[in-house]
Design a protein around this motif. Sequence first.
Motif, PDB file in Angstrom:
ATOM      1  N   GLY A 190       3.038   9.349 -10.131  1.00  0.00           N
ATOM      2  CA  GLY A 190       2.381   9.108 -11.394  1.00  0.00           C
ATOM      3  C   GLY A 190       1.482  10.276 -11.487  1.00  0.00           C
ATOM      4  N   THR A 191       0.437  10.722 -10.441  1.00  0.00           N
ATOM      5  CA  THR A 191      -0.377  11.729 -10.657  1.00  0.00           C
ATOM      6  C   THR A 191       0.228  13.162 -11.069  1.00  0.00           C
ATOM      7  OG1 THR A 191      -1.930  10.870  -9.232  1.00  0.00           O
ATOM      8  CG2 THR A 191      -2.177  12.975  -9.544  1.00  0.00           C
ATOM      9  N   THR A 192       1.372  13.190 -10.315  1.00  0.00           N
ATOM     10  CA  THR A 192       2.373  14.545 -10.323  1.00  0.00           C
ATOM     11  C   THR A 192       2.764  14.534 -11.692  1.00  0.00           C
ATOM     12  OG1 THR A 192       2.988  14.453  -8.107  1.00  0.00           O
ATOM     13  CG2 THR A 192       4.125  16.000  -9.588  1.00  0.00           C
ATOM     14  N   HIS A 193       3.102  13.561 -12.347  1.00  0.00           N
ATOM     15  CA  HIS A 193       3.816  13.426 -13.636  1.00  0.00           C
ATOM     16  C   HIS A 193       2.732  13.799 -14.691  1.00  0.00           C
ATOM     17  CE1 HIS A 193       4.788  11.429 -17.332  1.00  0.00           C
ATOM     18  NE2 HIS A 193       6.155  11.968 -17.235  1.00  0.00           N
ATOM     19  N   GLU A 194       1.533  13.208 -14.559  1.00  0.00           N
ATOM     20  CA  GLU A 194       0.201  13.208 -15.294  1.00  0.00           C
ATOM     21  C   GLU A 194      -0.260  14.658 -15.499  1.00  0.00           C
ATOM     22  OE1 GLU A 194      -0.984  10.868 -17.834  1.00  0.00           O
ATOM     23  OE2 GLU A 194       1.012  10.306 -17.386  1.00  0.00           O
ATOM     24  N   GLY A 244       1.283   7.798 -15.774  1.00  0.00           N
ATOM     25  CA  GLY A 244       0.302   7.046 -15.295  1.00  0.00           C
ATOM     26  C   GLY A 244      -0.143   7.112 -13.826  1.00  0.00           C
ATOM     27  N   THR A 245      -1.245   6.731 -13.258  1.00  0.00           N
ATOM     28  CA  THR A 245      -1.609   6.750 -11.941  1.00  0.00           C
ATOM     29  C   THR A 245      -2.055   5.424 -11.515  1.00  0.00           C
ATOM     30  OG1 THR A 245      -3.992   7.247 -12.535  1.00  0.00           O
ATOM     31  CG2 THR A 245      -2.457   9.327 -12.064  1.00  0.00           C
ATOM     32  N   GLY A 246      -2.245   4.369 -12.391  1.00  0.00           N
ATOM     33  CA  GLY A 246      -2.800   3.003 -12.305  1.00  0.00           C
ATOM     34  C   GLY A 246      -4.223   2.953 -11.991  1.00  0.00           C
ATOM     35  N   LEU A 272       0.798  -1.168   0.082  1.00  0.00           N
ATOM     36  CA  LEU A 272      -0.009   0.074  -0.075  1.00  0.00           C
ATOM     37  C   LEU A 272       0.768   1.314   0.228  1.00  0.00           C
ATOM     38  CD1 LEU A 272      -2.757  -1.123   2.553  1.00  0.00           C
ATOM     39  CD2 LEU A 272      -3.117  -0.730   0.145  1.00  0.00           C
ATOM     40  N   ARG A 273       1.960   1.250   0.875  1.00  0.00           N
ATOM     41  CA  ARG A 273       2.804   2.426   0.980  1.00  0.00           C
ATOM     42  C   ARG A 273       3.352   2.795  -0.631  1.00  0.00           C
ATOM     43  NH1 ARG A 273       7.945   2.488   1.353  1.00  0.00           N
ATOM     44  NH2 ARG A 273       8.272   0.277   1.899  1.00  0.00           N
ATOM     45  N   ARG A 274       3.952   1.643  -1.121  1.00  0.00           N
ATOM     46  CA  ARG A 274       4.377   1.917  -2.457  1.00  0.00           C
ATOM     47  C   ARG A 274       3.515   2.074  -3.474  1.00  0.00           C
ATOM     48  NH1 ARG A 274       8.060  -3.950  -2.893  1.00  0.00           N
ATOM     49  NH2 ARG A 274       9.642  -3.087  -1.257  1.00  0.00           N
ATOM     50  N   GLN A 275       2.258   1.718  -3.624  1.00  0.00           N
ATOM     51  CA  GLN A 275       1.180   2.016  -4.358  1.00  0.00           C
ATOM     52  C   GLN A 275       0.824   3.639  -4.235  1.00  0.00           C
ATOM     53  OE1 GLN A 275      -2.151  -0.637  -3.680  1.00  0.00           O
ATOM     54  NE2 GLN A 275      -1.375  -1.834  -5.310  1.00  0.00           N
ATOM     55  N   HIS A 276       0.802   3.904  -2.747  1.00  0.00           N
ATOM     56  CA  HIS A 276       0.621   5.373  -2.525  1.00  0.00           C
ATOM     57  C   HIS A 276       1.787   6.264  -3.317  1.00  0.00           C
ATOM     58  CE1 HIS A 276       0.793   8.823   0.177  1.00  0.00           C
ATOM     59  NE2 HIS A 276      -0.795   8.837  -0.097  1.00  0.00           N
ATOM     60  N   GLU A 277       3.014   5.843  -2.815  1.00  0.00           N
ATOM     61  CA  GLU A 277       4.019   6.631  -3.566  1.00  0.00           C
ATOM     62  C   GLU A 277       3.957   6.783  -5.218  1.00  0.00           C
ATOM     63  OE1 GLU A 277       7.361   4.606  -1.801  1.00  0.00           O
ATOM     64  OE2 GLU A 277       7.177   5.679  -0.010  1.00  0.00           O
ATOM     65  N   SER A 278       3.661   5.465  -5.770  1.00  0.00           N
ATOM     66  CA  SER A 278       3.614   5.317  -7.134  1.00  0.00           C
ATOM     67  C   SER A 278       2.307   6.311  -7.777  1.00  0.00           C
ATOM     68  CB  SER A 278       3.365   4.016  -7.549  1.00  0.00           C
ATOM     69  OG  SER A 278       3.228   4.011  -8.959  1.00  0.00           O
ATOM     70  N   ARG A 308       0.756  -0.518 -11.389  1.00  0.00           N
ATOM     71  CA  ARG A 308       1.560   0.040 -12.743  1.00  0.00           C
ATOM     72  C   ARG A 308       2.621  -1.150 -13.058  1.00  0.00           C
ATOM     73  NH1 ARG A 308       3.999   5.445 -11.577  1.00  0.00           N
ATOM     74  NH2 ARG A 308       4.245   5.551 -13.742  1.00  0.00           N
ATOM     75  N   GLY A 309       2.950  -1.680 -12.249  1.00  0.00           N
ATOM     76  CA  GLY A 309       3.751  -3.003 -12.524  1.00  0.00           C
ATOM     77  C   GLY A 309       5.114  -2.321 -13.103  1.00  0.00           C
ATOM     78  N   GLN A 310       5.372  -3.099 -14.548  1.00  0.00           N
ATOM     79  CA  GLN A 310       6.518  -2.521 -15.271  1.00  0.00           C
ATOM     80  C   GLN A 310       6.401  -1.148 -15.862  1.00  0.00           C
ATOM     81  OE1 GLN A 310       9.397  -4.231 -15.662  1.00  0.00           O
ATOM     82  NE2 GLN A 310       8.404  -5.946 -14.431  1.00  0.00           N
ATOM     83  N   ALA A 311       5.195  -0.675 -15.844  1.00  0.00           N
ATOM     84  CA  ALA A 311       5.309   0.772 -16.376  1.00  0.00           C
ATOM     85  C   ALA A 311       6.062   1.648 -15.510  1.00  0.00           C
ATOM     86  CB  ALA A 311       3.530   1.137 -16.210  1.00  0.00           C
ATOM     87  N   GLN A 312       5.987   1.455 -14.312  1.00  0.00           N
ATOM     88  CA  GLN A 312       6.934   2.299 -13.378  1.00  0.00           C
ATOM     89  C   GLN A 312       8.095   2.111 -13.277  1.00  0.00           C
ATOM     90  OE1 GLN A 312       5.915   1.515  -9.144  1.00  0.00           O
ATOM     91  NE2 GLN A 312       7.014   3.287  -8.218  1.00  0.00           N
ATOM     92  N   ALA A 313       8.843   0.942 -13.592  1.00  0.00           N
ATOM     93  CA  ALA A 313      10.120   0.524 -14.019  1.00  0.00           C
ATOM     94  C   ALA A 313      10.639   1.385 -15.229  1.00  0.00           C
ATOM     95  CB  ALA A 313      10.339  -0.912 -13.910  1.00  0.00           C
ATOM     96  N   GLN A 314       9.687   1.297 -16.225  1.00  0.00           N
ATOM     97  CA  GLN A 314      10.231   1.851 -17.519  1.00  0.00           C
ATOM     98  C   GLN A 314       9.823   3.397 -17.328  1.00  0.00           C
ATOM     99  OE1 GLN A 314       7.337  -0.067 -20.198  1.00  0.00           O
ATOM    100  NE2 GLN A 314       8.253  -2.232 -19.825  1.00  0.00           N
ATOM    101  N   GLY A 315       9.316   3.980 -16.377  1.00  0.00           N
ATOM    102  CA  GLY A 315       9.345   5.299 -16.468  1.00  0.00           C
ATOM    103  C   GLY A 315       8.005   6.067 -16.952  1.00  0.00           C
TER     104      GLY A 315
END
Length: 368
Positions: free
Chosen positions: A152-156, A327-329, A142-148, A317-324
């Motif tokens: 992602g929201t900030t980027h989007e 997205g927000t998931g 949950l913490r990682r999802q929250h951070e992600s 977000r899975g591999q999307a996060q690793a690939q940069g």
Amino acid sequence: MNEASRFARLPFLIIVALCFVQVAWWVLFQFREAESREQLEQLRLETLCSLASTSIAPATANTPNQRELFERELRLQSRFAELELTDGPGISVRPTAAAFAAIRKKTRHTLIMFTSEAIAFTVVILLGIVLLYGAVRRETLLRRQHESFLAGTTHEMRTPLATLRLGLQTLENVGTDSDQARGYLRRMVGQVDRLRLQIDNLLRTAAGDPHALNLLSGDLVSDLEEVREEFAPRAEARGVELSTSTPETPVTVRRDKAALQQALRNLVDNALKYSANGGVVRITLNIDEVNAVLRVRDDGPGVADEDAPLVFDRFYRGQAQAQGAGGTGLGLWVSRDTVTAHGGTIELSPSDTGACFELRLPLATDTT
């Protein structure tokens, strides 16, 4: 498994090992104690035999009368109930077979009790460790999802705003009548639509009753065409071909137009996001006997096998996060939630290249 996961599991593995060592040591100690108690019981019987031999009659007496008196004394004194006379000449005593059997039975019951307790302790400890590990793992996830999600929201949000700012600065310098200005305007419209989509997803996620739909019969072909037109400027800006294939006749379904178009936007946005510059996004709409079948296919890297079962989970977000990738998931989760509320299904279909999402909606049986 990444280094963080290995590090997180290490304390639990150490705890499990220590618990097993502790239980094993306790069982071994109790087994030895049971053996010691059995030896003490046997020694007690031997001491009792010596006491009986010296306190009741001399061991050398062997007349019938003396033997009879000795046996009677053994029966009368309760402390010698576990003894009996030996066969043969002379008077001597020994523990009865029942006495030895009772000692062995008591030892066996003690060992069974300790073994059962050890098994129960082990099960309870393991259950506690599993529950604790699950709770910690869920909290970490949950913490990682929250951070992600925040990243992602900030980027989007920032990316479209930065593009809009650049476009406005350019228009300020070149005016609005040139072809270059019109190109910037198209890009700005695409970024506004992208920003609106993310805001709609956030609002959809926070809605108190996400399934309160206003279902009306409508043409899915025209709904899809409107979505395609919204994404055309963005696709053109990246050189991505947005190919659409639909039936020539209307495809009527019962839908909440706004909610369903948001689900379609998420699918097209996802395909554009992972398509390389100059790639192709193919959108096809067909019908079978009872369903409208929509497929959105891109020529990007596709979905990793480990991500496939989780792509529709909220915030995943899975591999999307690793690939940069941005997205927000939320996009695919919103799409599945919306399509399910319409009585349809959406799934990740097998594809040789890229990713292919297949959406099925029941055809309308009336036009009201």
